[in-house]
Design a protein around this motif. Structure first.
Motif, PDB file in Angstrom:
ATOM      1  N   GLY A 137      -7.143   5.138   8.442  1.00  0.00           N
ATOM      2  CA  GLY A 137      -6.093   5.120   7.435  1.00  0.00           C
ATOM      3  C   GLY A 137      -6.661   4.964   6.038  1.00  0.00           C
ATOM      4  O   GLY A 137      -6.223   5.635   5.102  1.00  0.00           O
ATOM      5  N   THR A 152      -6.639   1.551   0.340  1.00  0.00           N
ATOM      6  CA  THR A 152      -5.541   1.026   1.146  1.00  0.00           C
ATOM      7  C   THR A 152      -4.665   0.086   0.334  1.00  0.00           C
ATOM      8  O   THR A 152      -3.429   0.162   0.372  1.00  0.00           O
ATOM      9  N   LEU A 188       1.223   4.847   5.636  1.00  0.00           N
ATOM     10  CA  LEU A 188       0.868   6.240   5.898  1.00  0.00           C
ATOM     11  C   LEU A 188       2.093   7.141   5.803  1.00  0.00           C
ATOM     12  O   LEU A 188       2.029   8.245   5.252  1.00  0.00           O
TER      13      LEU A 188
END
Length: 460
Positions: free
Chosen positions: A31, A113, A438
């Motif tokens: 991710g 992130t 996401l």
């Protein structure tokens, strides 16, 4: 250790091994790589803007409770401390020096992130049951993903409630005070320290009660003062150690990189296991993708979600790439990690003791203890918000009494049991946080394009 306690640790260890398996590591690392590429390196290209925003005062009509600086300080107070001192020692003891390399890689991806998760935390703020504006993964899911995803929001709140228990920080705080200060002074002994641990735990509970009675504004004032001062103190102390042993820094860095791909040091484990260890400890160190930090940044006073994302991405740089690296170098340079006689923060204390005089170890213990205390304060805020989301904000003030009990419990609990419980909950928190981030990443990119079309000085 009793047989029942040993069996409990064995069961918890198996649970941790399951939840922190390849699927979760792929979610966090993959991710983060997706965010890095999908953003076209945007967070890394605007680190300077993030620093400038950190000191930009909020506008009078901005919604939220904290300035950019206070939001970052509150978020850092939840990561700096035992995650960067005791956590690094645990990583080296269980995964070898190479685990630090994978902490670095995880932190580099964590920059992207955090940009996404904390931008979303402001973009999808929602009101709690009392009408107060709140941020965090549970509100991101509720406000941004629709009713059918609502169970995932409650899943995060439940995992967050347990994952932000203060038991690891208190456990390690008590341990370092006992080992470095109390035992040498003759206040307690290595074999008979239950009463000392219990008394110190009770004292910490009283101190925490005095701060949390003032709720978030008082918490923000305390952390924005303690965190910068203690980080500078800790870095100054490690700086003295590293400068006096400068000829051993490059060999230590080489050991980290080489061991990352051989997995032979200490435990001789497989590289895959070392990567998991590094990612797990990095998650505990900087919380990128876990979601707790989004609750702090979601309280920032700003109307521009992207601006808070730019501030938040500084977190992994400070706590993992800087503070954790300094801790790791001190431990490796000292050589005490090869003996296997110490674990957790005691290993770090032993490293400082071997490279410094006794006064240096005491300063380290006091500095780290204050950082750990600030983490305990911040975790109360996270846990109360999770409980408020689950059962209603008007009931969340009851959480403080359970939290004070956990502080006392953490002072006397087993380190292995504590680590297993917290690691399990961190893994569970990551699932809804990364899933939502996401899914909503295109919204962040759209907001970023609008934000960067404005003049360089706008969008605070």
């Amino acid at each position: 250790m009793g047989e029942s306690e040993s069996q409990l640790e064995l069961v918890l260890g198996k649970i941790v091994g399951f939840v922190w398996g390849p699927p979760l590591v792929t979610l966090l690392v993959g991710g983060g790589l997706f965010f890095l590429l999908y953003s076209r390196l945007l967070p890394y290209r605007h680190l300077g803007r993030g620093l400038r925003l950190l000191f930009k005062p909020p506008d009078r009509d901005d919604q939220g409770s904290l300035s950019h600086f206070q939001a970052l300080s509150t978020a850092l107070s939840g990561t700096l401390g035992m995650g960067n001192v005791g956590g690094v020692a645990v990583a080296i003891a269980t995964g070898g020096p190479g685990a630090i390399f994978w902490m670095w890689m995880s932190a580099l991806l964590g920059i992207a992130t955090k940009f996404y998760t904390c931008t979303l935390a402001v973009m999808y703020r929602g009101k709690d049951s009392e009408g107060t504006l709140q941020g965090g993964p549970m509100y991101i899911i509720r406000e941004g993903m629709g009713r059918r995803w609502r169970p995932l929001a409650y899943f995060f709140a439940f995992a967050g409630l347990l994952g932000t228990m203060p038991i690891f920080q208190v456990n390690q705080l008590v341990q370092v005070v006992r080992d470095v200060i109390a035992t040498p002074a003759g206040w307690t002994t290595d074999d008979q320290h239950f009463l000392f641990d219990l008394g110190l735990g009770a004292l910490l509970a009283i101190l925490v009660l005095g701060v949390v009675a003032g709720k978030l504004p008082r918490l923000a004032r305390v952390t924005s003062t303690l965190v910068p001062a203690m980080v500078l103190s800790y870095l100054s102390l490690t700086g003295v150690v590293l400068i006096s042993n400068s000829d051993r820094i490059l060999p230590a860095l080489e050991l980290i990189v080489v061991d990352a791909f051989t997995g032979q040091a200490v435990v001789g484990g497989a590289i895959g296991a070392m990567i998991i260890t590094g990612v797990r400890r990095a998650a505990f160190s900087n919380e990128a993708g876990i979601g707790t930090e989004a609750m702090a940044h979601g309280a920032a006073r700003t109307r521009e979600p992207v601006s808070e994302g730019l501030v938040a991405m500084l977190g992994p740089i400070i706590d993992t790439l800087v503070v954790c690296t300094c801790t790791a170098l001190v431990i490796l340079i000292s050589g005490v990690w090869t003996s296997g006689d110490n674990d957790g923060v005691s290993l770090t204390a032993a490293a400082f003791g071997s490279l410094f005089d006794e006064a240096g170890s005491v300063v380290m213990a006091l500095t780290v203890s204050v950082l750990a205390f600030s983490t305990v304060l911040t975790f109360w805020y996270y846990g109360s918000k999770c409980l408020g989301f689950m059962i209603g904000a008007r009931h969340q003030h009851h959480y403080v009494w359970f939290y004070l009990f956990l502080i006392v419990l953490g002072a006397i609990a087993s380190l292995n049991t504590v680590i297993s419980v917290v690691d399990t909950m961190y893994a569970l928190m990551a699932i809804p946080t990364m899933t939502a981030s996401l899914a909503l990443a295109p919204k962040v990119n759209q907001a970023a394009r609008r934000y960067f079309r404005k003049d360089a000085g706008g969008g605070g």
